[in-house]
Design an enzyme around this catalytic site. Structure first.
Site, PDB file in Angstrom:
ATOM      1  N   CYS A  91     -27.710 -10.017 -16.302  1.00  0.00           N
ATOM      2  CA  CYS A  91     -27.209  -9.667 -17.633  1.00  0.00           C
ATOM      3  C   CYS A  91     -28.217 -10.144 -18.682  1.00  0.00           C
ATOM      4  O   CYS A  91     -28.627 -11.309 -18.667  1.00  0.00           O
ATOM      5  CB  CYS A  91     -25.842 -10.313 -17.855  1.00  0.00           C
ATOM      6  SG  CYS A  91     -25.243 -10.130 -19.555  1.00  0.00           S
ATOM      7  N   CYS A 104     -18.628 -12.575 -19.945  1.00  0.00           N
ATOM      8  CA  CYS A 104     -19.951 -12.738 -20.555  1.00  0.00           C
ATOM      9  C   CYS A 104     -19.868 -13.705 -21.742  1.00  0.00           C
ATOM     10  O   CYS A 104     -20.646 -14.647 -21.863  1.00  0.00           O
ATOM     11  CB  CYS A 104     -20.462 -11.373 -20.999  1.00  0.00           C
ATOM     12  SG  CYS A 104     -22.208 -11.338 -21.452  1.00  0.00           S
ATOM     13  N   CYS A 114     -23.275  -7.606 -18.565  1.00  0.00           N
ATOM     14  CA  CYS A 114     -21.979  -7.772 -17.913  1.00  0.00           C
ATOM     15  C   CYS A 114     -21.024  -6.682 -18.375  1.00  0.00           C
ATOM     16  O   CYS A 114     -20.889  -6.426 -19.564  1.00  0.00           O
ATOM     17  CB  CYS A 114     -21.343  -9.118 -18.279  1.00  0.00           C
ATOM     18  SG  CYS A 114     -22.126 -10.534 -17.529  1.00  0.00           S
ATOM     19  N   GLY A 136       0.789  -1.226   0.000  1.00  0.00           N
ATOM     20  CA  GLY A 136       0.000   0.000   0.000  1.00  0.00           C
ATOM     21  C   GLY A 136       0.823   1.279   0.000  1.00  0.00           C
ATOM     22  O   GLY A 136       0.279   2.368  -0.151  1.00  0.00           O
ATOM     23  N   CYS A 160     -26.219 -13.105 -20.869  1.00  0.00           N
ATOM     24  CA  CYS A 160     -25.803 -14.408 -20.322  1.00  0.00           C
ATOM     25  C   CYS A 160     -26.525 -14.758 -19.031  1.00  0.00           C
ATOM     26  O   CYS A 160     -26.354 -15.846 -18.507  1.00  0.00           O
ATOM     27  CB  CYS A 160     -24.286 -14.437 -20.094  1.00  0.00           C
ATOM     28  SG  CYS A 160     -23.767 -13.507 -18.640  1.00  0.00           S
TER      29      CYS A 160
END
Ligand SMILES: Nc1ncnc2c1ncn2[C@@H]1O[C@H](COP(=O)(O)OP(=O)(O)OP(=O)(O)O)[C@@H](O)[C@H]1O
Ligand SMILES: [Mg+2]
Ligand SMILES: [Zn+2]
Lengths: 289, 280
Positions: free
Chosen positions: A241, A272, A266, A31, A244
């Site tokens: 979605c 997808c 998606c 970080g 899909c």
């Protein structure tokens, strides 16, 4: 095979070494933003030059590379990065997340959980999470050193006062390894939890701001939240979605040209397509049977 | 009152700007113009200042422009480093420790938990483009609070105390008048119930009627919260209204020190005499 006239992976060895050293330091201090001598790249600044330099310093002949731009493999930006890396390395390219060893991404983490054999490189426009609160770099450095993060909490408090909730739609700050507050890059809040204990090494590169930082595998990553205003991902409950049928993924909101209705799709296109292919196979196999 | 232990105690504070030269580092050859060495440009902003602040009292610091009042406050609040000196706080955690030798984190802790500060210029004490309630929350957050509703409640109560209407709490102080900005600063300074409050020229530049409002507020806070305060002003009238005891500064030095009433009735130092007579 095409003859390579330039250096392998575009950068000269000295530059690659310098970037790798910064990367090692970043991995050692999760970080923490490590400065590095960002190079001019043959793509525009602000178009992922930080991520690209990380990719170029890491890529080896055996690597399989995937590049995504906000979930899409085929955007102009992703394609031009792929072209540059490929033309100087000849490495294999892929759109399938699970086949890639190295994934450079702008503003998304793929839906398929990444593994310990993969490295995710995220492009970062603004690495300093305290910047909107404090303009001077030497002061933000000092605040990180003293772990003095009141400023970032104040930003979140202000958002709650103004909008009734934290309004960071992307780049919601996280605490890494209980030490440094970090900008996760403008990924949606939906992707923040994917950083927590990620099996894959996550590297973040900011070209214009000349910073590299990292989330090593299995590191604690906590999205900042007040006791009485818990962290929440974008809510897509009840939506799926329209291609899909996926439900627990990050969805884009679209307007259907014909019906004028809002539909969802998606955001991770390769995920997808992969699902659609599998669904098709299932259909074919049931017809065959 | 004087038999009590002081809550804050300053011993031999010196604050200099510059490195000094041969002439001015030796007190016997030192030849200053006011607080300034003409051969090297060194400024003696505070010279060997000692003072005590007792629990619940308001200590006034008065002196002309450039006499070192703000320099003194900045040293007390750790905004600037001291050249030399000792500072003690009557507090379980820091008892007997010279606060000026503590780490940056410890100093920050004292600022966030033990001190409140109201600056002469509100720009230094407030974030002008954050909400007023957010400005108060900043101090609470710094002291470790992570509960939004609790901070909002504390902030609302304080804004009410300093007479800022609650419907304006989400406005930015930059939209406020000078008097209102000072009142937001005071609310912020009070938010963590500090035992010690510093006020540097809080009424300077305000209209007379607004000045009276803010002075009333300070008096009321002393009565209600029992906070010990150091109040700085170049205006003896302000000091007369607020301070139980007063120190008079000139060219970085304390030249007179005593009960405010006594100083006003019977000033000893010629400079204090001019100051008092000009007030009458
Ligand atoms: N950063 C600095 N560098 C050099 N000299 C300084 C600095 N800050 C203050 N001084 C000098 O220190 C002396 C004391 O200044 P200070 O601001 O403490 O005075 P003051 O009593 O608060 O005056 P005023 O009533 O005008 O606010 C002045 O001579 C000033 O010029
Ligand atoms: Mg001053
Ligand atoms: Zn000198």
């Amino acid at each position: 095979m095409k003859k390579l006239k330039t250096h392998f992976a575009f950068l000269d060895e000295g530059s690659k070494k310098e970037i790798r050293r910064a990367t090692l330091k970043a991995v050692a201090i999760p970080g923490y933003q490590v400065p590095f001598a960002s190079r001019e790249m043959p793509i525009g600044r602000g178009w992922g030059t930080g991520g690209l330099q990380l990719t170029l310093s890491l890529v080896g002949k055996e690597d399989v590379l995937k590049v995504i731009d906000q979930g899409a493999d085929e955007s102009v930006n992703a394609v031009s990065i792929k072209k540059l890396v490929h033309s100087t390395t000849n490495v294999e390219l892929t759109e399938a997340t699970e086949d890639a060893t190295l994934i450079q991404s702008r503003h998304r983490i793929p839906e398929i959980p990444l593994t310990k054999d993969q490295i995710l490189v995220l492009q970062v426009p603004m690495p300093e999470p305290l910047r909107t609160y404090e303009k001077k770099e030497y002061i933000t450095k000092m605040l990180h050193a003293e772990k003095e993060y009141s400023g970032i909490w104040l930003m979140l408090f202000e958002q709650i006062m103004k909008y009734g909730r934290t309004s960071t739609d992307a780049d919601h700050p996280v605490l890494v390894n209980e030490r440094y507050v970090m900008a996760p890059s403008p990924i949606p809040r939906f992707d923040n939890p994917k950083m927590h204990h990620s099996e894959a090494l996550i590297l973040l590169g900011a070209g214009r701001e000349k910073k590299i930082y990292a989330v090593p595998p299995y590191t604690d990553v906590a999205s900042l939240a007040f006791d009485d205003y818990v962290f929440q991902k974008e809510d897509f409950s009840g939506e799926a979605c329209h291609l899909c049928g996926a439900t627990d993924v990050f969805l884009d909101e679209l307007v259907d040209d014909h019906t004028g209705k809002t539909i969802y799709q998606c955001n991770d296109t390769s995920y997808c397509v992969d699902r659609l292919n599998k669904l098709e196979q299932e259909e074919v196999s049931t017809v065959d049977a | 009152m004087m038999l009590e232990e002081p809550i804050l105690s300053v011993k031999n504070l010196s604050k200099q700007f510059g490195d000094g030269c041969r002439r001015c580092s030796d007190p016997s050859t030192r030849d200053l113009i006011k607080n300034y060495c003409p051969s090297c440009g060194m400024v003696f902003a505070c010279r060997d200042i000692s003072l005590d602040l007792y629990p619940g009292e308001i200590l006034g610091v008065v002196g002309e422009s450039g006499s070192g009042k703000s320099s003194l406050m900045k040293c007390l609040y750790f905004d600037s480093d001291v050249t030399s000196g000792e500072l003690y706080l009557q507090d379980e955690e820091f008892y007997g420790q010279n606060l000026w030798t503590l780490s940056a984190q410890k100093k920050r802790y004292i600022r966030n938990h033990k001190y409140g500060m109201v600056y002469q210029n509100p720009v230094h004490g407030l974030k002008m483009d954050f909400t007023s309630i957010g400005n108060i929350a900043e101090k609470l957050i710094a002291a470790g609070n992570r509960n939004v509703d609790n901070m909002k409640m504390v902030g609302e109560k304080l804004l009410d105390t300093v007479h800022i209407p609650l419907f304006r709490m989400k406005e930015e102080p930059r939209n406020f008048s000078g008097g209102m900005q000072q009142r937001v600063q005071i609310a912020k300074a009070l938010s963590n119930n500090p035992p010690v409050l510093f006020l540097d020229e809080v009424t300077t530049g305000l209209d007379l009627s607004v000045q009276a409002d803010v002075l009333d507020l300070i008096k009321r806070i002393q009565r209600e919260f029992g906070i010990s305060m150091i109040v700085v002003s170049h205006d003896l009238a302000v000091i007369r209204m607020l301070a139980d005891r007063t120190i008079v500064m000139l060219n970085g030095e304390v030249i007179e020190n005593g009960l405010t009433d006594q100083i006003l009735e019977d000033p000893i130092h010629p400079y204090t005499q001019t100051l008092v007579y000009s007030l009458l």
